[in-house]
Design an enzyme around this catalytic site. Structure first.
Site, mmCIF file in Angstrom:
data_model
loop_
_atom_site.group_PDB
_atom_site.id
_atom_site.type_symbol
_atom_site.label_atom_id
_atom_site.label_comp_id
_atom_site.label_asym_id
_atom_site.label_seq_id
_atom_site.Cartn_x
_atom_site.Cartn_y
_atom_site.Cartn_z
ATOM 1 N N PRO A 78 0.942 -1.270 0.014
ATOM 2 C CA PRO A 78 -0.072 -0.124 -0.008
ATOM 3 C C PRO A 78 0.826 1.352 -0.117
ATOM 4 O O PRO A 78 1.692 1.271 0.634
ATOM 5 C CB PRO A 78 -0.759 -0.047 1.017
ATOM 6 C CG PRO A 78 -1.069 -1.779 1.399
ATOM 7 C CD PRO A 78 0.328 -2.137 0.980
ATOM 8 N N CYS A 79 0.603 2.368 -0.961
ATOM 9 C CA CYS A 79 1.365 3.281 -1.112
ATOM 10 C C CYS A 79 0.957 4.679 -0.678
ATOM 11 O O CYS A 79 1.720 5.709 -0.846
ATOM 12 C CB CYS A 79 1.521 3.501 -2.818
ATOM 13 S SG CYS A 79 0.024 3.700 -3.540
ATOM 14 N N GLN A 80 -0.014 4.514 0.102
ATOM 15 C CA GLN A 80 -0.545 5.877 0.648
ATOM 16 C C GLN A 80 0.439 6.882 1.265
ATOM 17 O O GLN A 80 0.662 7.856 1.214
ATOM 18 C CB GLN A 80 -1.717 5.802 1.488
ATOM 19 C CG GLN A 80 -3.006 5.408 0.622
ATOM 20 C CD GLN A 80 -3.006 4.194 0.425
ATOM 21 O OE1 GLN A 80 -2.211 3.356 0.742
ATOM 22 N NE2 GLN A 80 -4.078 3.558 -0.225
ATOM 23 N N PHE A 82 3.667 6.865 0.659
ATOM 24 C CA PHE A 82 4.587 7.419 0.057
ATOM 25 C C PHE A 82 4.164 8.443 -0.936
ATOM 26 O O PHE A 82 4.882 9.221 -1.853
ATOM 27 C CB PHE A 82 5.286 6.150 -0.876
ATOM 28 C CG PHE A 82 5.699 5.020 0.076
ATOM 29 C CD1 PHE A 82 6.759 5.366 1.107
ATOM 30 C CD2 PHE A 82 5.375 3.609 -0.393
ATOM 31 C CE1 PHE A 82 6.747 4.227 1.896
ATOM 32 C CE2 PHE A 82 5.839 2.510 0.592
ATOM 33 C CZ PHE A 82 6.641 3.094 1.552
#
Length: 354
Positions: A78-80, A82
């Site tokens: 999950p990239c939130q 970054f």
């Protein structure tokens, strides 16, 4: 079967589906979101394991791999934390998922690894997180390569840049060359232009996913005054929100916008079903794009099902679509690995002949 794959953080299966289409056998997908189980298993005919990555043991995954196949481990953490869309916090905990990913790599020792994420992961926390991850791979004997993919260059009809990382013990995996140029990018028209006409709050009987959010009266008036590619500055004064009249509001020009038929779409996000959440207005119909249109712009097949009939939840499916790896990007990753394996097998064959 080209190789045996386990997909970490699999979501509804965008990466898995791309791998399957290119001939890979996906043994299982792992995700802690139970709402993804139906779509993942229904469309990919493989196992969904509902677990947080911190609860996964390398031994149980190793037991899934057959002995006669290349062991491949892929994932999109999950990239939130970054992403440039969430710059408020620089002390999030989701980056620790990369540490867990690294732990599983040590425990499994796969032949090939691939990770997909936002480009900002390289600079998050002054680059410490990403650099530590790469160093951990190199210490295990992997050759690591990574590059930023501009999705339109690979036939994905949206402005989306993604970091793709590969690691292999038997050589360097390079991403395949781009397949498209700005002159022949796939556009919004190419992808959703043939879908049935719909309206605000409408559902098309032929496909429950071709459903559009209902707009409030003021937003219906706003979209009626919106032009493709335009901004809220095109509206009559009485329709402009007070927050947009302030100097700080000038930086939010893409909200309440319409897409343009003959250009690529904006990045499809987890709130892509809302007209006020970005440039998610239909190019000519007075509504936000439907869930099916959003899924198509993420290159899911039109037949991809996200929920059982009668159980569709707008916010849930919108989040699933926005979080997904585009299927076409999954195919790019798969083709890159396949090309590497073909070259590896050819080199081994030549050695045997010699």
């Amino acid at each position: 079967m080209v190789g045996a794959v386990i997909d970490l953080f699999c979501g509804v299966g965008g990466l898995t589906h791309g791998l399957i289409l290119e001939g890979f056998g996906v043994l299982a997908g792992i995700d802690n979101d139970p709402s993804c189980k139906y779509a993942y298993e229904q469309n990919n005919r493989t196992r969904f394991i509902e677990k947080s990555i911190s609860e996964v043991d390398g031994r149980e995954l190793n037991a899934l791999y057959p002995n006669n196949q290349h062991k491949i481990l892929v994932g999109c953490a999950p990239c939130q934390d970054f992403s440039q869309y969430t710059k408020k916090s620089r002390t999030g905990t989701k980056w620790q998922l990369l540490t867990e990913f690294s732990r599983l790599i040590r425990e499994i020792e796969p032949d090939i690894i691939s990770m997909e994420n936002v480009p900002e992961v390289r600079t998050f926390n002054r680059g410490e997180v990403f650099n530590n991850f790469i160093q951990s791979l190199e210490q295990l004997g992997y050759h690591v390569s990574h590059s930023v993919v501009h999705c339109p260059d690979y036939g994905i009809p949206q402005q989306r840049d993604r970091l793709v990382l590969f690691a292999a013990k038997q050589g360097v995996i390079k991403i395949i060359p781009p397949t498209h140029t700005p002159e022949n990018y796939r556009t919004v028209r190419d992808v959703i232009g043939s879908l049935a006409t719909n309206y605000s709050g409408g559902h098309w009987e032929g496909d429950s996913m071709h459903a559009a959010s209902r707009l409030e009266d003021i937003n219906l008036r706003r979209i009626q005054h919106s032009v493709p590619g335009g901004t809220w500055a095109d509206w009559p004064e009485e329709l402009i929100a007070e927050c947009h009249k302030k100097e700080s509001g000038e930086s939010y020009g893409s909200v309440y916008g319409r897409m343009e038929w003959d250009k690529v779409a904006p990045t499809i996000t987890t709130q892509c079903n809302g007209y006020g959440n970005g440039r998610f207005g239909h190019p000519e119909q007075d509504r936000a794009i439907s869930l099916r249109e959003a899924a198509l712009l993420q290159t899911f097949p039109r037949s991809y099902q996200f929920a059982p009939e009668g159980q569709l939840k707008f916010k849930t499916v919108s989040r699933q679509i926005g979080n997904a790896v585009p299927v076409a990007l999954g195919r790019v990753i798969a083709k890159s690995i396949k090309r590497f394996l073909e070259g590896l097998h050819e080199r081994q064959r030549v050695r045997i002949i010699i």
